[in-house]
Design a protein around this motif. Sequence first.
Motif, mmCIF file in Angstrom:
data_model
loop_
_atom_site.group_PDB
_atom_site.id
_atom_site.type_symbol
_atom_site.label_atom_id
_atom_site.label_comp_id
_atom_site.label_asym_id
_atom_site.label_seq_id
_atom_site.Cartn_x
_atom_site.Cartn_y
_atom_site.Cartn_z
ATOM 1 N N GLU A 97 0.674 -1.165 -0.349
ATOM 2 C CA GLU A 97 0.230 0.374 0.280
ATOM 3 C C GLU A 97 0.877 1.421 -0.510
ATOM 4 O O GLU A 97 0.832 2.272 -0.476
ATOM 5 C CB GLU A 97 -0.896 -0.109 1.240
ATOM 6 C CG GLU A 97 -2.079 -0.558 1.162
ATOM 7 C CD GLU A 97 -1.719 -2.470 1.776
ATOM 8 O OE1 GLU A 97 -0.263 -2.336 2.165
ATOM 9 O OE2 GLU A 97 -2.200 -3.064 1.090
ATOM 10 N N ASN A 98 2.117 1.235 0.035
ATOM 11 C CA ASN A 98 2.672 1.806 0.540
ATOM 12 C C ASN A 98 3.696 2.754 -0.214
ATOM 13 O O ASN A 98 4.764 3.096 -0.429
ATOM 14 C CB ASN A 98 3.765 2.342 2.509
ATOM 15 C CG ASN A 98 2.771 2.728 3.294
ATOM 16 O OD1 ASN A 98 1.526 3.372 2.970
ATOM 17 N ND2 ASN A 98 2.696 1.819 4.044
ATOM 18 N N ILE A 119 5.840 3.267 -4.820
ATOM 19 C CA ILE A 119 5.431 4.241 -5.699
ATOM 20 C C ILE A 119 6.095 3.906 -6.284
ATOM 21 O O ILE A 119 6.740 3.528 -6.666
ATOM 22 C CB ILE A 119 6.271 5.485 -4.693
ATOM 23 C CG1 ILE A 119 6.008 6.770 -3.841
ATOM 24 C CG2 ILE A 119 6.623 6.415 -5.696
ATOM 25 C CD1 ILE A 119 4.320 6.817 -3.358
ATOM 26 N N GLN A 137 4.992 10.512 -10.869
ATOM 27 C CA GLN A 137 4.864 9.224 -10.094
ATOM 28 C C GLN A 137 3.260 9.013 -9.464
ATOM 29 O O GLN A 137 2.624 9.707 -9.746
ATOM 30 C CB GLN A 137 5.231 10.072 -8.758
ATOM 31 C CG GLN A 137 6.962 9.911 -9.180
ATOM 32 C CD GLN A 137 7.717 9.984 -7.518
ATOM 33 O OE1 GLN A 137 7.245 10.931 -6.443
ATOM 34 N NE2 GLN A 137 8.621 10.040 -7.176
ATOM 35 N N SER A 189 0.697 6.467 -7.213
ATOM 36 C CA SER A 189 0.270 6.021 -5.442
ATOM 37 C C SER A 189 -0.022 4.280 -6.174
ATOM 38 O O SER A 189 -0.369 4.242 -6.716
ATOM 39 C CB SER A 189 -0.218 6.231 -4.718
ATOM 40 O OG SER A 189 -1.106 5.289 -3.903
ATOM 41 N N SER A 190 0.650 2.856 -5.126
ATOM 42 C CA SER A 190 0.446 2.229 -5.489
ATOM 43 C C SER A 190 -1.104 1.679 -5.150
ATOM 44 O O SER A 190 -1.530 0.666 -5.037
ATOM 45 C CB SER A 190 1.476 0.723 -4.694
ATOM 46 O OG SER A 190 0.931 1.308 -3.137
ATOM 47 N N ASP A 191 -1.573 2.676 -3.996
ATOM 48 C CA ASP A 191 -2.965 2.354 -3.682
ATOM 49 C C ASP A 191 -4.192 2.528 -5.189
ATOM 50 O O ASP A 191 -5.413 2.060 -4.830
ATOM 51 C CB ASP A 191 -4.038 3.652 -2.484
ATOM 52 C CG ASP A 191 -3.055 4.185 -2.218
ATOM 53 O OD1 ASP A 191 -1.905 2.477 -2.145
ATOM 54 O OD2 ASP A 191 -3.086 4.778 -1.073
ATOM 55 N N HIS A 249 -3.003 4.349 -13.481
ATOM 56 C CA HIS A 249 -2.097 5.767 -14.161
ATOM 57 C C HIS A 249 -2.488 6.124 -15.230
ATOM 58 O O HIS A 249 -2.441 5.336 -15.939
ATOM 59 C CB HIS A 249 -0.307 5.601 -13.337
ATOM 60 C CG HIS A 249 -0.867 4.515 -11.882
ATOM 61 N ND1 HIS A 249 0.484 3.748 -11.554
ATOM 62 C CD2 HIS A 249 -1.463 4.003 -10.716
ATOM 63 C CE1 HIS A 249 0.117 3.169 -10.468
ATOM 64 N NE2 HIS A 249 -1.291 3.463 -9.635
ATOM 65 N N THR A 298 8.939 2.292 0.928
ATOM 66 C CA THR A 298 9.095 3.738 1.599
ATOM 67 C C THR A 298 10.674 3.366 1.519
ATOM 68 O O THR A 298 10.702 4.794 2.384
ATOM 69 C CB THR A 298 8.123 3.474 2.687
ATOM 70 O OG1 THR A 298 8.145 2.965 3.732
ATOM 71 C CG2 THR A 298 7.133 4.154 2.327
#
Length: 1771
Positions: A329-330, A332, A344, A346-348, A352, A372
């Motif tokens: 979840e964290n 990039i 960039q 987010s993997s959420d 993209h 991270t």
Amino acid sequence: MGFLLDSTKIVFLSCLFVLCLVELNSAYPNGGRDKRDAIFKEADLEEETEINLQTANDGGGGVPGWLIAVIIVLVFVVLILVLVAIWVCIRCVCSQRVEDSLKNKHSYKTLRNLQKIRALKYEKETIVIPELNIVHSSVNGVSVTPELENFPDVFNVKVYYTIEKQQKLGPFEGGDNKHELPLANKQEPKRVTADAADPYGYKAQCSFAILEGPIIEPINNHSRTSASTATVRMVECSNFRSNTPVQISYFDGDAALGEFPADGEHKLQKLKRTTKDVKAKASDEVGNVAETTFEIDQKIPTVSYQRISRTPTSIIVKGVALEHFPNMENAIITYTSEGHEEHQASSDSAEHEVADYGQSFQGKILAKATDTNQEYIGECEIKIDGPGPMINPIAEHSRTSISTATIRQVTCSYFPAAAPVQITYYDGEESLGEFPAEEDHRLSGLKMTSQDIKVKAADDLGNIAETSFTVDQNIPMIAYERVSRTPKSLVVKGVKLENFPNKDFAVITYSCEGHGDQKAKGSIGEHELAGYSQSWEGGVVRGTASYGNEYTAECQISIEGPGPMIEPVTNQSRTSVSTATVRQVQCKNFPADSLVQFTYYDGDKSLGNFPAGQDHKLTNLKKTTEEIKIKATDDFGNIAETSFTVDQNMPSVSYENIFRTTKAIFIKGVKLENFPDGANATVTYSSEGHDDHQCPSSSEEHEVPGYRPSWEGVLIATATDETKEYTGECKINIEVLMETYHIYVTTSDKRGAGTDANVHIVLYGDNDDTGQIALEKSSSNMNKFERGNTDEFHVKAVQVGEIPKIRIGHDNKGGFAGWMLDRVEIEAPSLSTRLYFPCGRWFDKKEDDGEIERELPAVERKMDTYHIYVTTSDKKGAGTDANVYIDIHGEEGETGQQFLKSSKTNTNKFERGEMDEFEIEAIKIGGIKKIIIGHDNKGAFGAGWMLDKVEIESPQAPGKRLYFPCGRWLDKKEDDGLIERELIPMEREMETYNIFVTTSDKKGAGTDANVYINLFGEDGDTGETFLEKSKNNKNKFERGDTDEFEVKIPKVGAIQKIKIGHDNKGGFAGWMLDRVEIEAPSLGLGTRLLFPCGRWLDKKEDDGLIERELTPVERQMETYKVFVTTSDVKGAGTDANVYVIIHGDEVDTGKQFLKSSKTNKNKFETGQTDEFEVEAIEVGDITKIKIGHDNAGGFAGWMLDRVEIESPSTHGKRLYFSCGRWFDTDKEDGAIERELIPLEHGMETYNIFVTTADEKGAGTDANVYIIIYGEHGDTGRQFLKKSKTHKDKFEKGNTDEFDLETGNVGEIKNIRIGHDNKDTFGAAWMVDNVEIEAPSIGKRLHFPCGQWFDKKKGDGQIERLLAPGEKGAKLAKPETETYNIFVTTSDVKNAGTDANVHIIIYGDDIDTGKLTLKKSKTHKDKFERGNMDEFEMEAPKVGDVKKIRIGHDNKGAFGGGWMLDNVELESPSTLGKRLHFACGRWLDKKEDDGLIERELVPKDASTNGGTVDTAGPTGDAQNGGAQTREPETYEVFVTTSDKKGAGTDANVYVIICGEHGDTGQQWLTKSKTHKDKFEQGNTDHFVVDSFQLGKIKSVKIGHDNKGGFAGWMLDNVEVESPSIGKRLYFPCDRWLDKKEDDGAIERELLPVEIETYKIFVTTSNDKNSGTDANVHIYIYGENGETEKIPLKKSKTHRDKFERGNTDEFEIDAKDVGDITKIKIGHDNKGAFGGGWKLDNVEVETSLGTRKHFACGRWLDKKEDDKKIERELTPS
């Protein structure tokens, strides 16, 4: 000081050593090697031995001793002064010399012996090995560094290590720094003793301990951080005892991954994605080493996506997913590409959008995901192969109406191919429609003012493209000038179209309320609209023009009031057949200023144009005219129509019948109709060439005189009234009723009865007579009215009715006018019977009453049809060309002489040995008493005739045939010289015979000729009977068929032989007969006579005969019960017609179709067993069967499981024939017929228990099969269909039980189990074990497995060979070996293949399973023409190789067809012997027999040249292989004909057939005699390697019809080999050409015995007797005849056939036995003419017999009888 003493000691010893060397050198020159070697050789020294110095010094002088002593003293003084330097030098010198001495064994031994003699001994010292000098240098080794002291030369020291006083290691070199001892590092501490010694006697010893070695503790804490990196944590090491730090190195195979201190985390680099096992190595500075291996974490952090889509300004990445990140979840994700800023996301989010990537971008984008901590990294590359989606410029579009437009050829670029593209159009913000791309788009909703249109394209993957265009402003229009009306339509005139692409193809639709739409072509300016009647009072008609369903335009047409019309016609009348009057015709609703015209029609025929307001006189009416159509038109195009029925009461005249006399025609029943009342009409009769004759209408019978009886024509009767207005007419056809009379005139048989006068006859009838008829042309005899002859005349004359009498006579002209008439007979269609006019008197002015004309009254006699069968004897010269007649005498008279003209059975009648059938019609004579048969003694080739017998069938004796034996000559030169004989009948009883005729199954065996048979028995023969109608086949005598005939013929008693043949007629007359079988009541119930044949009846094959004599083999009939089980596999059933042939050790049953199943209505369905009863001859012990089908029906393919047969001869035992193969042209090898061998050991029921593993996904829905291998062969592939224990079989953890009934294989050795990989939900399967029970085994066998059967798991196999083992044991891998396989492709055009080739090797234990031949060791492109490819395969060991099966999958870019020459095989089991498998055949669905898989046996085991018939799944593995044959080389000589164009460029093959098999198809590729083979007139020599075939029966030769000139004319083939002992001759002299002869390109040739003939030809000595023509000869004998032999090269004269010369020729030709005649002639060609006068010919055989054939005649088209060929008999 000690050092100095030691040094002194060394110097002294060195000097002493030098002195010794000098002494030796002086004693033995060249180092004393020669002498020394001799001494050692003499003493044969093997061990150290003391040698007497005196002996060593024998053999010569040297340097004086005192001089040597002085030198030694001087050297000693110098060495003391430089002590240290001398010590070092001495040490080096000693070391080198010892090394040199060790190079020569004898020198070393000599040195040792000298040392011992001088007794130089020293104290022994010790070696020291401190603990620091011991390290564990590897996992399995210990490194020891010894310290050697006080040894003279450490390099000659040997060190041994003894472990715990038990294990001794060594020796090790003392000069080495380290000694590696092979001791594992994990062992307990060991006590080691070290012993050192050198060759000089120095020894030392010490002991020390080796402790447990260092280790690396198990590595468990590690993780993969990227595709190339990993982190290893908490690595611990033990047993490193040095104080130096420990370093740990990691390796992926030989590649280093990094080196790290033992403490801390280790970041590994340079890992590969596939890396699995990593080796860790720990070491310190001293040299201790420890190693371990661990499996690196396989969970590599990854980033992936499902797809991308593009918009005009961005790229959208969809379905983004991360795997194996600690915290997904964290993470990039960074997108980078050259020339673009990083983006960039987010993997959420799983989607993209990456901005600023325009439509023109193409390249790569790197997506990199990091957590991270930046430790875990996953990457993927997004390839953008082309620019972004775009709409191509819109150039072709048009306005199709006010509100629509069509856009054409709208295409897009760079959209993904798999995703459909939709295109949307906008007029401003308003949507005009959405359409799929690549189609024309019809926009709607446009406004008149619409111009700019926006276009947007999108697919369902999210890709978008946009553009815009200006729409066309040219709107389609329609207009017209005026409208006119007709009775049923409107006519729109002056129609015009504008702004249509092509108005010629435009369609205009007219519509109006209450009327159907109507269409018209835009290319026409005037349109007629139907359905608008005169009464229609108007409205609005809308005209819509359209073009191709796109372009449209509209206009409105307004119509007022009803249309113009004609008032009803009421006043009209018919005045004759062709005329009528119409009065007072009126019309209305026409425009006032228009001019109206009336036109009348009879159908489409105009009857005239008339103006309005007058009476209209119509003409040209037909008699049948009823309805008249009126059409009124004006000059504006308006039309009105009506019709009326014209008056049908037309004036007419008729009559009932006519009657003719010789003077007049009488018309009876004359009537007039439809004339005006009271009209006084007159009837006039007229015809061309006759005066008119009038009769009043008041009379009903009119006589018309003046017409002769012979007149025929049309008489016209015309009736008119007084006013001449009304007329009636009829035509009367007058015919002379002629008839054809068949007149039979029989001249008496008395001497001089015939006449040359002209005979005439008059027939008198009830109504008239024929007049005098000249009897001019006899249809039965060339010379009419000859003695004893009956002449038949066909005359046409007036039909006179019944004939009570005739008048017949002649004109008394001719050299011999007098005539004696026996009788006259007359037939005619109108006569009920044949009239008989007996006479028996002279018509001669000098005989009887002198009358030459007589009246004869009729005597009534009836006719009968007689069937006459005349058999000519089978003796030489028995036939005749004379005209044969018969006279049948009965109780009521005789038929008279009836000539037998047309044979129903033979073109040339009365030939030797032939039976001719005739049918004659003659007067009824009652019961037959005798016959008189004879001939006229005429004929070009001799009249003499030998009659065997005559048989007659007549209505007087129905069902019986009268038999008239003769067996005598009717020849003036033979017997009693009579040419007519009287025969008395013998009555023959008739019998019904059932005759079964089996045509061979060879190619081209069938015939279209007419086949006949003659049965010979103890009571005579049946005569030739044609077999006309087969009871079981529509087309009789077809290849492989058995035809049944039922014939009723004379009973012959016990049948002794038959003759069967044909008439050689039809498109394909040649016939190969297999056998004939006959049943009849007189033979006894259940008895069938068998007449085997197996030969051609063909003038171009075998011996050229088309009739054969066969003798019987009596066989009893037997009922066979045949049980056929169809496999239980999907689609296994068939609709084809299945047949079986049961072969015994004596005969076979022939093809028996299995028609009616006793067990099932629908036979041969999937999984069922059908029982049949086959009634056929008893074949002896059953050896095999052939079973197949005719490939007919909607679903012909069939999979047969097995066949079982019972019969009385099997004594209650049921024979089993296992199969388990497809009979389908599209499956397996494509065969639809197979040969099966009975299972020697019967059937067995096997209980099979299959346990599926208890793992996830272990179950399967695929079709599972098993093959059981045993001592008696194997079961073949058997599918496991129905589990006894579970409905859903092969589920996870289950054990399924199956009952398998198949052949008993004896003791089980192995099994093979697998599946077909077919399954909707996945075929993967994991088998735990298989167990088998059977009564014959007596125990349950366990076959462990524990393996996946899945192409994607494990080793990818879906079939495995399992061996028996204990329960719980692992899979016992079968013993394997390496097979070297050499595959040679034929050197024939197009022989190579791109298909995937496979092979199965069969042994006496098991088979290898299917092996795909993938990689050739010898060629990059495998299986190319003429190449030999080598393959190396690891496969199960099969035992002794019995056969192979090789084939391919028929795939490939250039076709699958392949011609295989041979296969060779080597393996360790063959003990260095290479097995050879000959083939030489096509594996091609379009060539040869169409098979793409063949079974081959080794050359030394083959019975038919290498190829074997497929005999089911077990083949020779089940049946013990084939017989052994010795190899043989055959020399083949092929002679091409000398005719023009005889040569060929095709590929020629030969098959040599013998009693033990055949060679298989052998291609004749390399001639030993000619570079260009098979050229006109050449003989080519070839070598064929095969095996001994025994007696050669035939050769088959043919070609593949390829090449520029494929047609070939073959003269002959000759074959010789050591086992034959002579050269066999196979004549041909025929074309092998699809466009010549019979079109065949393969022929079977039979050998003939060869004789060498010497032929002596003597040309006459008359002037101009010689010839330049090409002379030929035929030689005839008791064994047949030779082919045409050209006499080419004279042995006696260069110019042959010159006047007065005798030319000698020597030729090899067929041995015809005793020569009976010759035929000699020429082709009439030559520069100086072909004419030739032959004096005589002499023919001499190899036995010295010479026969003389006298001639003395011309062979010249201008001399003698103009013949150029003559038959000569011996003189």
